[in-house]
Write a protein that holds these residues in place. Structure first.
Motif, mmCIF file in Angstrom:
data_model
loop_
_atom_site.group_PDB
_atom_site.id
_atom_site.type_symbol
_atom_site.label_atom_id
_atom_site.label_comp_id
_atom_site.label_asym_id
_atom_site.label_seq_id
_atom_site.Cartn_x
_atom_site.Cartn_y
_atom_site.Cartn_z
ATOM 1 N N GLY A 106 -62.463 42.487 76.810
ATOM 2 C CA GLY A 106 -63.926 42.510 76.780
ATOM 3 C C GLY A 106 -64.507 43.779 76.196
ATOM 4 N N VAL A 107 -63.807 44.389 75.217
ATOM 5 C CA VAL A 107 -64.268 45.637 74.599
ATOM 6 C C VAL A 107 -64.968 45.299 73.294
ATOM 7 C CG1 VAL A 107 -63.592 47.887 73.701
ATOM 8 C CG2 VAL A 107 -62.353 46.897 75.630
ATOM 9 N N LYS A 108 -66.262 45.634 73.194
ATOM 10 C CA LYS A 108 -67.042 45.375 71.990
ATOM 11 C C LYS A 108 -67.166 46.638 71.142
ATOM 12 C CE LYS A 108 -70.044 41.758 73.952
ATOM 13 N NZ LYS A 108 -71.458 41.371 74.181
ATOM 14 N N PHE A 109 -67.239 46.430 69.837
ATOM 15 C CA PHE A 109 -67.464 47.562 68.939
ATOM 16 C C PHE A 109 -68.801 48.238 69.234
ATOM 17 C CE2 PHE A 109 -64.553 45.106 66.038
ATOM 18 C CZ PHE A 109 -63.525 46.030 66.046
ATOM 19 N N GLN A 110 -69.777 47.437 69.621
ATOM 20 C CA GLN A 110 -71.104 47.985 69.920
ATOM 21 C C GLN A 110 -71.052 48.918 71.123
ATOM 22 O OE1 GLN A 110 -74.040 44.954 70.549
ATOM 23 N NE2 GLN A 110 -75.763 46.374 70.637
ATOM 24 N N ASP A 111 -70.245 48.561 72.126
ATOM 25 C CA ASP A 111 -70.104 49.420 73.305
ATOM 26 C C ASP A 111 -69.437 50.744 72.947
ATOM 27 O OD1 ASP A 111 -71.221 47.364 74.784
ATOM 28 O OD2 ASP A 111 -69.262 46.514 75.324
ATOM 29 N N LEU A 112 -68.429 50.678 72.084
ATOM 30 C CA LEU A 112 -67.737 51.902 71.679
ATOM 31 C C LEU A 112 -68.646 52.799 70.851
ATOM 32 C CD1 LEU A 112 -64.250 50.434 70.666
ATOM 33 C CD2 LEU A 112 -64.871 51.537 72.822
ATOM 34 N N ALA A 113 -69.514 52.196 70.041
ATOM 35 C CA ALA A 113 -70.414 52.985 69.195
ATOM 36 C C ALA A 113 -71.421 53.779 70.018
ATOM 37 C CB ALA A 113 -71.142 52.071 68.220
ATOM 38 N N ALA A 114 -71.725 53.305 71.230
ATOM 39 C CA ALA A 114 -72.682 54.003 72.087
ATOM 40 C C ALA A 114 -72.058 55.175 72.823
ATOM 41 C CB ALA A 114 -73.279 53.020 73.092
ATOM 42 N N MET A 115 -70.722 55.314 72.749
ATOM 43 C CA MET A 115 -70.017 56.390 73.446
ATOM 44 C C MET A 115 -69.769 57.556 72.497
ATOM 45 S SD MET A 115 -67.078 54.105 75.322
ATOM 46 C CE MET A 115 -67.474 52.596 76.223
ATOM 47 N N THR A 116 -69.285 58.662 73.055
ATOM 48 C CA THR A 116 -68.812 59.756 72.218
ATOM 49 C C THR A 116 -67.468 59.341 71.612
ATOM 50 O OG1 THR A 116 -67.591 60.841 74.006
ATOM 51 C CG2 THR A 116 -69.921 61.427 73.740
ATOM 52 N N PRO A 117 -67.064 59.976 70.519
ATOM 53 C CA PRO A 117 -65.783 59.590 69.913
ATOM 54 C C PRO A 117 -64.609 59.653 70.879
ATOM 55 C CG PRO A 117 -67.026 60.968 68.406
ATOM 56 C CD PRO A 117 -67.785 60.963 69.694
ATOM 57 N N LEU A 118 -64.566 60.682 71.729
ATOM 58 C CA LEU A 118 -63.447 60.805 72.665
ATOM 59 C C LEU A 118 -63.507 59.725 73.736
ATOM 60 C CD1 LEU A 118 -60.976 62.569 73.065
ATOM 61 C CD2 LEU A 118 -62.292 63.989 74.631
ATOM 62 N N GLU A 119 -64.698 59.419 74.221
ATOM 63 C CA GLU A 119 -64.837 58.345 75.207
ATOM 64 C C GLU A 119 -64.452 56.999 74.596
ATOM 65 O OE1 GLU A 119 -68.890 58.676 76.342
ATOM 66 O OE2 GLU A 119 -68.520 60.097 77.983
ATOM 67 N N ALA A 120 -64.812 56.789 73.336
ATOM 68 C CA ALA A 120 -64.459 55.540 72.668
ATOM 69 C C ALA A 120 -62.947 55.393 72.567
ATOM 70 C CB ALA A 120 -65.094 55.496 71.283
ATOM 71 N N MET A 121 -62.242 56.495 72.275
ATOM 72 C CA MET A 121 -60.784 56.440 72.199
ATOM 73 C C MET A 121 -60.175 56.116 73.562
ATOM 74 S SD MET A 121 -59.305 56.716 69.287
ATOM 75 C CE MET A 121 -57.668 57.028 69.928
ATOM 76 N N LYS A 122 -60.784 56.632 74.620
ATOM 77 C CA LYS A 122 -60.266 56.365 75.968
ATOM 78 C C LYS A 122 -60.426 54.902 76.351
ATOM 79 C CE LYS A 122 -61.163 61.039 77.750
ATOM 80 N NZ LYS A 122 -61.963 61.855 78.705
ATOM 81 N N HIS A 123 -61.395 54.220 75.758
ATOM 82 C CA HIS A 123 -61.648 52.816 76.100
ATOM 83 C C HIS A 123 -60.898 51.839 75.185
ATOM 84 C CE1 HIS A 123 -64.897 54.557 78.510
ATOM 85 N NE2 HIS A 123 -64.982 53.387 79.141
ATOM 86 N N VAL A 124 -60.140 52.357 74.236
ATOM 87 C CA VAL A 124 -59.306 51.467 73.425
ATOM 88 C C VAL A 124 -58.174 50.946 74.304
ATOM 89 C CG1 VAL A 124 -57.738 51.348 71.447
ATOM 90 C CG2 VAL A 124 -59.867 52.651 71.281
ATOM 91 N N PRO A 125 -57.952 49.642 74.368
ATOM 92 C CA PRO A 125 -56.886 49.090 75.215
ATOM 93 C C PRO A 125 -55.511 49.646 74.849
ATOM 94 C CG PRO A 125 -58.344 47.353 74.433
ATOM 95 C CD PRO A 125 -58.720 48.581 73.681
ATOM 96 N N LYS A 126 -54.615 49.606 75.809
ATOM 97 C CA LYS A 126 -53.280 50.172 75.583
ATOM 98 C C LYS A 126 -52.542 49.445 74.460
ATOM 99 C CE LYS A 126 -51.313 47.377 79.339
ATOM 100 N NZ LYS A 126 -50.573 47.425 80.630
ATOM 101 N N GLU A 127 -52.842 48.162 74.275
ATOM 102 C CA GLU A 127 -52.216 47.437 73.170
ATOM 103 C C GLU A 127 -52.646 48.016 71.815
ATOM 104 O OE1 GLU A 127 -52.339 44.820 76.706
ATOM 105 O OE2 GLU A 127 -53.840 46.023 75.622
ATOM 106 N N GLY A 128 -53.928 48.433 71.727
ATOM 107 C CA GLY A 128 -54.412 49.037 70.489
ATOM 108 C C GLY A 128 -53.755 50.380 70.221
ATOM 109 N N LEU A 129 -53.596 51.190 71.279
ATOM 110 C CA LEU A 129 -52.921 52.478 71.114
ATOM 111 C C LEU A 129 -51.461 52.279 70.729
ATOM 112 C CD1 LEU A 129 -54.412 54.385 74.181
ATOM 113 C CD2 LEU A 129 -55.097 54.576 71.783
ATOM 114 N N THR A 130 -50.833 51.250 71.289
ATOM 115 C CA THR A 130 -49.442 50.948 70.939
ATOM 116 C C THR A 130 -49.312 50.601 69.467
ATOM 117 O OG1 THR A 130 -49.031 50.124 73.186
ATOM 118 C CG2 THR A 130 -47.468 49.474 71.477
ATOM 119 N N GLN A 131 -50.276 49.839 68.948
ATOM 120 C CA GLN A 131 -50.261 49.508 67.519
ATOM 121 C C GLN A 131 -50.377 50.761 66.661
ATOM 122 O OE1 GLN A 131 -53.238 46.551 66.642
ATOM 123 N NE2 GLN A 131 -52.545 45.189 68.270
ATOM 124 N N MET A 132 -51.220 51.699 67.072
ATOM 125 C CA MET A 132 -51.376 52.936 66.307
ATOM 126 C C MET A 132 -50.071 53.715 66.253
ATOM 127 S SD MET A 132 -55.071 54.329 67.639
ATOM 128 C CE MET A 132 -56.488 53.245 67.788
#
Length: 217
Positions: A106-132
């Motif tokens: 349930g993570v939207k791009f719009q929600d991440l855009a409203a956060m600071t860059p560091l907060e947005a990175m913290k809200h990226v799901p673990k599957e996304g970090l694994t892909q990186m």
């Protein structure tokens, strides 16, 4: 009459002069990437470089350290671009045709855009970090197993694990750009500037007053 001064005949010798003795002890390892200053290039941190390459290691240690700095600089340059894009509002909610970064979480791009860059990175799901990290691992494994752009399969030790094996050069140059020392130095300097910039931006964003220099955001 004055007597002429007698001259002794010069005796030529067939003996070849011996070469000077080779210097004993570890030899100084030159470092590529000295910063140009007034009066000539200056190498900041030369004492530590000498310890790492002469006392604790060798010239191959210096090759590895320079490759590590190059990779960190490239990562920092990508980070500064991503940070700046986020702050300038050039976020994926305005670019991507998709609404969600992760539908299951349930993570939207719009929600991440409203956060600071560091907060947005913290809200990226673990599957996304694994892909990186998996994407990064592909390049690391490539460098460990390839030499001059070719897979080395008949060696007992991966070329990237041999002395001087890791250089940061992946052998990928599709535009056939001539790699000169000036271009190599420019990349190092931009990487160094990016490492300082991203550290300052994150500190200023998360810790109020930690950076006394006013930043554009």
């Amino acid at each position: 009459m004055s007597e002429d001064a007698s001259t002794e005949p010069v005796v030529e010798s067939d003996e070849v002069p011996s070469a000077p003795p080779a210097p004993s002890g570890p030899q100084k390892v030159p470092c590529f990437g000295a910063t140009p200053w007034l009066g000539g290039p200056k190498f900041l941190g030369e004492n530590y470089w000498d310890k790492l390459t002469m006392e604790y290691g060798s010239a191959d240690t210096g090759t590895f350290l320079r490759a590590a700095e190059l990779k960190h600089g490239r990562s920092a340059m990508l980070a500064t671009v991503g940070f700046a894009f986020h702050k300038l509002g050039l976020t994926l909610d305005h670019i991507s045709p998709h609404t969600y970064l992760s539908v299951t979480e349930g993570v939207k791009f719009q929600d991440l855009a409203a956060m600071t860059p560091l907060e947005a990175m913290k809200h990226v799901p673990k599957e996304g970090l694994t892909q990186m990290f998996a994407f990064i691992a592909i390049f690391e494994i490539y460098e460990l197993t390839h030499k001059d752009g070719k897979l080395v399969s008949d060696a007992r030790v991966a070329p990237g694990l041999t002395p001087g094996g890791l250089t940061g050069d992946l052998g990928w140059n599709p535009l056939s750009i001539k790699v000169t020392d000036r271009r190599r130095l420019s990349e190092l300097q931009n990487g160094r500037a990016a490492m300082v910039a991203i550290s300052a931006w994150i500190a200023a964003s998360e810790i109020q007053g930690s950076v006394p220099i006013p930043l554009p955001w």
